[in-house]
Scaffold this motif. Structure first.
Motif, PDB file in Angstrom:
ATOM      1  N   PRO A   1       0.626  -1.084  -0.488  1.00  4.03           N
ATOM      2  CA  PRO A   1       0.252   0.372  -0.176  1.00  4.03           C
ATOM      3  C   PRO A   1       0.887   1.250   0.120  1.00  4.03           C
ATOM      4  CG  PRO A   1      -0.267  -1.971   1.832  1.00  4.03           C
ATOM      5  CD  PRO A   1       0.666  -1.586   0.844  1.00  4.03           C
ATOM      6  N   VAL A   2       1.104   1.899  -0.949  1.00  3.24           N
ATOM      7  CA  VAL A   2       1.350   3.145  -0.389  1.00  3.24           C
ATOM      8  C   VAL A   2       1.165   4.440   0.549  1.00  3.24           C
ATOM      9  CG1 VAL A   2       2.265   3.292  -3.793  1.00  3.24           C
ATOM     10  CG2 VAL A   2       0.003   4.758  -2.921  1.00  3.24           C
ATOM     11  N   GLU A   3       1.897   5.760   0.101  1.00  7.95           N
ATOM     12  CA  GLU A   3       1.568   6.380   1.318  1.00  7.95           C
ATOM     13  C   GLU A   3       0.854   7.438   0.266  1.00  7.95           C
ATOM     14  OE1 GLU A   3       5.235   7.528   3.517  1.00  7.95           O
ATOM     15  OE2 GLU A   3       5.262   5.111   4.425  1.00  7.95           O
ATOM     16  N   VAL A   4       0.013   8.191   1.383  1.00  3.94           N
ATOM     17  CA  VAL A   4      -0.663   9.301   0.481  1.00  3.94           C
ATOM     18  C   VAL A   4      -0.840  10.267   0.605  1.00  3.94           C
ATOM     19  CG1 VAL A   4      -2.724   9.720  -1.030  1.00  3.94           C
ATOM     20  CG2 VAL A   4      -2.379   8.062  -0.800  1.00  3.94           C
ATOM     21  N   PRO A   5       0.354  11.607   0.583  1.00  5.41           N
ATOM     22  CA  PRO A   5       0.441  12.514   1.180  1.00  5.41           C
ATOM     23  C   PRO A   5      -0.909  13.458   0.989  1.00  5.41           C
ATOM     24  CG  PRO A   5       1.546  12.914  -1.076  1.00  5.41           C
ATOM     25  CD  PRO A   5       0.657  11.732  -0.945  1.00  5.41           C
ATOM     26  N   GLY A   6      -0.524  14.346   2.824  1.00  4.97           N
ATOM     27  CA  GLY A   6      -2.117  15.634   2.136  1.00  4.97           C
ATOM     28  C   GLY A   6      -2.985  15.171   2.579  1.00  4.97           C
ATOM     29  N   VAL A   7      -3.340  13.538   2.716  1.00  4.65           N
ATOM     30  CA  VAL A   7      -4.670  13.131   2.954  1.00  4.65           C
ATOM     31  C   VAL A   7      -5.181  12.636   4.198  1.00  4.65           C
ATOM     32  CG1 VAL A   7      -7.038  12.329   2.146  1.00  4.65           C
ATOM     33  CG2 VAL A   7      -4.883  12.572   0.474  1.00  4.65           C
TER      34      VAL A   7
ATOM     35  N   VAL B   1      -2.255   8.801   5.087  1.00  6.39           N
ATOM     36  CA  VAL B   1      -2.896   7.338   4.404  1.00  6.39           C
ATOM     37  C   VAL B   1      -1.379   7.502   4.446  1.00  6.39           C
ATOM     38  CG1 VAL B   1      -3.651   5.935   2.805  1.00  6.39           C
ATOM     39  CG2 VAL B   1      -4.713   8.339   3.328  1.00  6.39           C
ATOM     40  N   ASN B   2      -1.458   5.822   5.191  1.00  9.14           N
ATOM     41  CA  ASN B   2       0.171   5.379   5.072  1.00  9.14           C
ATOM     42  C   ASN B   2       1.087   5.581   5.957  1.00  9.14           C
ATOM     43  OD1 ASN B   2      -1.844   2.504   4.789  1.00  9.14           O
ATOM     44  ND2 ASN B   2      -1.539   3.279   2.706  1.00  9.14           N
TER      45      ASN B   2
END
Lengths: 263, 413
Positions: free
Chosen positions: A93-99, A144-145
């Motif tokens: 699972p990828v890290e999603v910046p800002g959310v 997220v992540n």
């Protein structure tokens, strides 16, 4: 009752050495309530199958079909597939910046259901699902992540599985990188989702240990982009003892996965 | 895959840190090799940077100077020349209680020039050619519900504009002053701020220029004992914007927060520089600039200097820059500089991170049913909202959120 049907699927990717065929004719039918385990050595194409079902742009379907209750899944965009009821628990699972997780979960739930969830029950649902998966409450406010450990990311994938309630869940090596305790927690999450009775599961794994917690109805052995053997849960037991060696030799593949040593 | 380079230096706590004596790291004279400059000025101490009111002290920059090396100086000839404004190039509209707007200040008329001493060619020619400075003074103990709003509208691309604005928040007052820049011009604008004892002042500088606007600026503030200063630079429009936000202290217990938000599209050069001069003991500073970039040739620069002088014991400071690269073809430069001359501080840290929003992020969000345009908005809005929500002026926050959305929508075309 829903059916996800994969017929004679051929998939290739572009590499620096040119086009490479990964899936060489895969057929598989999953119905609501069933759990199918796909097992196989590294490089056999298991994850390619998972990503192709979800619509990852890296993979090109050259022939064959995927349908969900007769609807052509391959014609759908990635988000349409998710809204149609396909869920992929990702291997990385990828890290999603800002959310933030909170914002992400609500936005996704709204997209999938076509309407925003009722705030009060939603907040409660999220909270209790997080508790059951032993996810720290402060994760809700984190991105997220972002900064999550490997095990935490996997739990968050299963959290989404429980909250989004898909028709079909594809679990791409959800067990990899988990210690025994985490494996148990994650498996319980999958079993809870399954127990609702509205989901079919495609469980992709290299190891048999997750099958102690999630009982498959069918086991498919995947080697070199094809299903080479199918059976019931007893096939998994046999794999645990014998590994993949005889399939790999049989397929004449260069994939030298020392499965026995890893089991 | 995600290409995220993150460097986060540990916060420096009490003096017992390896490499630090009680006098600090002594970075200034010993670390600089002055014999190998190769024509490029070596990064010396920020304390040694020339400041002067005299135009003759600043040669025209070539672009090789440390403080100009990221800037497209060749496109700035008009702004860097010692030239007067082109007639009525700038329209200035002030929304403020009448008592707040004072007579204009000529050069040398106090307090003008006491805090802002030009630190580069652009700033020196701006003030030298701004005969009259708008002077906004918030009376002592005044508490304003509504922000003071100054709208500066450029009336023609390529037309030279010089301006100097002085904002003084008198003792124990509380106010927000918004400077909004729109239209188009070659605008050279200095802002000089005094935050007197116990006052709390927020200055928001919003750059919503047309695509052909150019803007160079030096914003200097002096923050007195127990005063709180917040400077927020929001830069969305303009072809070239270069804004220096500087602060120093005039008494202990003061706080400064320098914040910034920028969104660069194709062909935009948006540059922000901050300098916190901890010249007084027991003051606090926090610097946070966040930027998004999209489109070919979008270029952003952040250079953050923090200098903790020998006498500034008990300082607590932190600075951080984060950039979010949305498409290929962008460039984000990020340079945090921290100089510490005393080890007797509460904390000092800096961080810089530039991350990409790429196909894998998009796939992840879309695989959860979120359509592509919503996914992009979600990420950018979330990222930039951290700054917007610190403005605390709802009407402006709303307008800026909308402006950011428009930037995003423009990128979809």
């Amino acid at each position: 009752m829903s059916t996800l049907e994969i017929k004679d699927l051929h998939v290739s990717i572009e590499t620096e050495q040119g086009t490479k065929e990964i899936l060489k004719g895969v057929s598989l039918t999953i119905r609501t309530g069933e759990t199918h385990a796909i097992m196989g050595p590294n490089g056999s194409g298991k994850s390619t199958l998972a990503s192709t079902i979800a619509g990852h742009p890296r993979y090109t379907v050259t022939s064959g079909s995927i349908t969900l209750d007769g609807e052509d899944v391959l014609e759908m965009s990635v988000d349409e597939r998710a809204r149609a009821g396909v869920f992929l628990a990702m291997q990385y699972p990828v890290e999603v910046p800002g959310v933030t997780m909170t914002n992400f979960l609500r936005t996704a739930k709204t997209a999938i259901d076509g309407q925003a969830p009722a705030l009060r029950t939603w907040t409660k649902d999220v909270k209790s699902a997080m508790e059951q998966l032993r996810i720290n409450a402060d994760f809700a406010q984190r991105n997220v992540n972002e900064g999550f450990s490997g095990g935490e990311k996997k739990r968050v994938e299963i959290l989404q599985l429980e909250l989004f309630k898909p028709k079909f869940a594809v679990l791409d090596e959800t067990d990899s990188g988990l210690d025994v305790d985490a494996l148990k927690v994650v498996s319980e999450g999958v079993n809870r989702a399954h127990a609702q009775g509205n989901m079919g599961t495609l469980l992709i794994t290299h190891y048999t240990r997750i099958l102690r917690y999630i009982k498959p109805d069918f086991v498919h052995v995947f080697v070199d982009g094809q299903v080479v053997e199918e059976g019931g849960p007893e096939l998994a037991d046999r794999l645990e003892e014998e590994g993949y060696d005889r399939y790999v030799k049989g397929a004449g593949s260069a994939v030298a996965a020392p499965a026995a040593a890893q089991a | 895959m995600t290409a995220e380079a993150t460097t986060e230096k540990a916060r420096i706590g009490a003096p017992s840190i390896a490499g630090f004596t009680e006098e600090g790291e002594q970075l200034v004279p010993s670390k600089v090799d002055r014999h190998h400059s190769h024509g490029v000025q070596v990064m010396a101490s920020r304390a040694e940077r020339l400041t002067s009111h005299d135009v003759a002290d600043f040669a025209l920059p070539t672009g090789r100077e440390e403080e100009w090396r990221f800037t497209p100086v060749r496109e700035l000839a008009n702004l860097l020349s010692d030239a007067p404004s082109d007639g009525d190039v700038l329209n200035v509209a002030v929304e403020a209680p009448e008592a707040f707007v004072q007579r204009t200040l000529r050069a040398g008329e106090a307090p003008r020039g006491a805090t802002l001493v030009p630190a580069d060619r652009a700033a020196v020619v701006a003030s030298a050619n701004a005969d009259e400075a708008l002077f906004i003074q918030v009376p002592a103990n005044a508490e304003l519900d509504e922000p003071v709003r100054v709208v500066l509208t450029g009336k023609g691309a390529g037309r030279r504009s010089n301006s100097h604005v002085v904002v003084e928040a008198l003792e124990n007052s509380r106010a927000v002053v918004i400077l909004e820049h729109d239209g188009s011009a070659d605008h050279n604008g200095n802002v000089e701020v005094f935050v007197r004892e116990g006052a709390q002042l927020t200055v928001v500088s919003v750059q919503l220029w047309e695509d052909d606007g150019k803007h160079l600026a030096q914003h200097d503030a002096e923050v007195a004992k127990d005063a709180v200063y917040k400077h927020i630079a929001v830069t969305l429009g303009g072809k070239i914007v270069r804004l220096n936000s500087n602060v120093r202290f005039a008494g202990e217990g003061a706080e400064a927060e320098l914040l910034g938000l920028y969104f660069a599209d194709a062909g935009q050069h948006l540059e922000h520089r901050s300098f916190v001069d901890h010249n007084v003991a027991n003051c606090t500073s926090n610097v946070l600039y966040k930027g998004a970039l999209q489109g070919k040739g979008a270029h952003t620069v952040w250079v953050g200097d923090v200098l903790i002088q020998k006498q500034a014991e008990g300082t607590d400071s932190y600075e951080k820059n984060q950039n979010l690269v949305l498409t290929d073809g962008c460039r984000a430069d990020s340079v945090p500089n921290l100089e510490i001359e005393t080890g007797l501080i509460e904390g000092a840290g800096h961080a810089s991170a530039t991350g990409r929003f790429d196909d894998e992020h998009l796939f992840y969000l879309m695989a959860r049913g979120i359509p592509e345009d919503v996914a992009r908005r979600l990420v950018v809005r979330g990222f930039l909202n951290e700054i917007i929500q610190k403005i605390k002026v709802p009407a402006l926050e709303e307008r800026l959120t909308e402006a950011v959305e428009r930037e995003l929508a423009a990128g979809d075309n």
